[in-house]
Design an enzyme around this catalytic site. Structure first.
Site, PDB file in Angstrom:
ATOM      1  N   HIS A 180      79.539  62.157  60.367  1.00 50.30           N
ATOM      2  CA  HIS A 180      80.368  63.182  59.742  1.00 50.30           C
ATOM      3  C   HIS A 180      79.677  64.534  59.757  1.00 50.30           C
ATOM      4  O   HIS A 180      80.184  65.489  59.199  1.00 50.30           O
ATOM      5  CB  HIS A 180      80.707  62.766  58.314  1.00 50.30           C
ATOM      6  N   CYS A 181      78.499  64.631  60.373  1.00 47.94           N
ATOM      7  CA  CYS A 181      77.795  65.923  60.380  1.00 47.94           C
ATOM      8  C   CYS A 181      77.934  66.639  61.712  1.00 47.94           C
ATOM      9  O   CYS A 181      78.550  67.690  61.792  1.00 47.94           O
ATOM     10  CB  CYS A 181      76.318  65.704  60.059  1.00 47.94           C
TER      11      CYS A 181
END
Ligand SMILES: NC(=O)c1ccc[n+]([C@@H]2O[C@H](COP(=O)([O-])OP(=O)(O)OC[C@H]3O[C@@H](n4cnc5c(N)ncnc54)[C@H](O)[C@@H]3O)[C@@H](O)[C@H]2O)c1
Length: 339
Positions: A180-181
């Site tokens: 998710h980064c």
């Protein structure tokens, strides 16, 4: 300390709703003398322009009646060689006093605290770290696609280049970027840059290349089956590892999901094995027993190289193996193909 999710909304613009919500609740219970630190990854200016006004709805003035700082989270899930204690912690405060208090807090748990002059510097330093990774992963994936055309082994190229003791940092190719980064954070900066009439071309290009990588992998699977005189339609493909990275069960933005959808569109029958992901309800799949599936599949595709899977054995027992992670590069076998 606020460390709420900072995802993207529908049009790839930052979704700060979690932050706004948390800050609003916090403003109702904020007392004089408190320290607030934002840790969520976000664009420069968030602490000062977005968080501060909400916290000041408490009636207290930031920098005078409460302290405010930004310090990015630098965790790499699944990693054990660098911990919160041993990873230097970057801190930027709204005022000198905010910085001093936040730095003192982090010195309790971190060996090294890196003080910077403002929250904006700390915010952008985190984005630079992630954009650096995203750009380099895109570069090595583009190189892998070129190597595929040229008939050169990308892993051998990366291994050779990686022997240079200076001026080169190794990045490995793969099925695409997940988590998710990395797929998300660069767009936070791209968004903020547009406000300044500036286009971050590296970010957009890396995003485009990284998003296209799972498609390239589907096409490579198609070609690998074709070489074995099999169409994708009706072939049974076993994906080995579906999490976005080795050793974890996190599926966020995992390229395996895109590969599964792409193969299904072409009519392939899909099975997967992942010791960390027991089921994929949105794709109506459950993790198969490796021993049952490995010999049955027309192609076994190593998408995520979990350390608890015996890949050598997989190559011995499978009809055909496509390795997208380079974990089999010590093996020579007629049924083995690599990215
Ligand atoms: N996980 C990582 O490895 C990592 C690494 C570096 C940076 N970050 C950044 O840290 C931030 C959080 O990521 P994460 O992985 O910890 O996310 P997460 O989804 O695992 O955790 C977020 C937490 O926020 C809580 N939360 C959500 N909405 C809330 C609200 N309105 N009020 C109070 N609490 C709320 C959730 O309950 C959850 O505990 C993101 O900005 C991410 O980019 C994460």
């Amino acid at each position: 300390m606020i460390c709420v999710p900072t995802p993207l909304a529908n049009h790839r613009e930052p979704d700060l709703s979690y932050l706004v919500d948390a800050a609003t609740k916090l403003s109702r219970v904020l007392h004089e003398g408190r320290l607030v630190v934002l840790e969520s990854t976000t664009f420069p200016g968030t602490t000062r322009e977005r968080l501060l006004p909400i916290l000041e709805e408490s009636g207290l003035a930031a920098g005078r009646e409460f302290n405010l700082a930004y310090s990015p989270e630098r965790i790499d899930p699944g990693r054990t060689d660098h911990t919160i204690r041993t990873t230097p912690k970057v801190v930027g405060g709204l005022t000198e006093d905010c910085l001093r208090r936040a730095a003192a807090l982090y010195r309790l748990i971190c060996d090294e605290v890196v003080e910077v002059s403002s929250p904006e510097v700390a915010e952008l330093s985190k984005l630079l770290e992630n954009i650096f990774r995203s750009v380099n992963i895109a570069l090595v994936n583009e190189m892998a696609q070129l190597c595929d055309r040229m008939g050169i082994d990308i892993w051998e190229v990366v291994d050779a280049a990686g022997t240079k003791p200076f001026g080169f940092m190794r990045f490995d190719p793969g099925p695409g970027m997940g988590g998710h980064c990395l797929p998300v954070d660069p767009f936070y900066l791209a968004f903020k840059a547009r406000e300044h009439d500036f286009y971050t071309e590296f970010i957009e290009l890396a995003g485009k290349l990284n998003q296209a990588q799972p498609k390239f992998c589907v096409e490579k699977i198609e070609r690998t089956l074709n070489e074995d005189r099999k169409p994708v339609k009706g072939s049974r493909v076993l994906l080995l590892g579906v999490a976005y990275k080795a050793g974890v069960g996190d599926l966020r933005e995992a390229p395996a999901l895109k590969i599964i959808r792409g193969l299904r569109e072409l009519g392939a029958e899909i099975a997967y094995h992942d010791p960390h992901v027991p089921e994929l309800p949105e794709l109506s799949l459950v993790s198969s027993e490796l021993a049952d599936e490995v010999g049955r599949a027309d192609l076994v595709c190593i998408v995520t190289a979990h350390p608890d899977v015996d890949h050598e054995r997989v190559v011995r027992e499978a009809k055909l193996v496509l390795d997208l992670r380079g974990v089999t590069r010590a093996i020579r076998a007629p049924n083995l193909v690599r990215l």
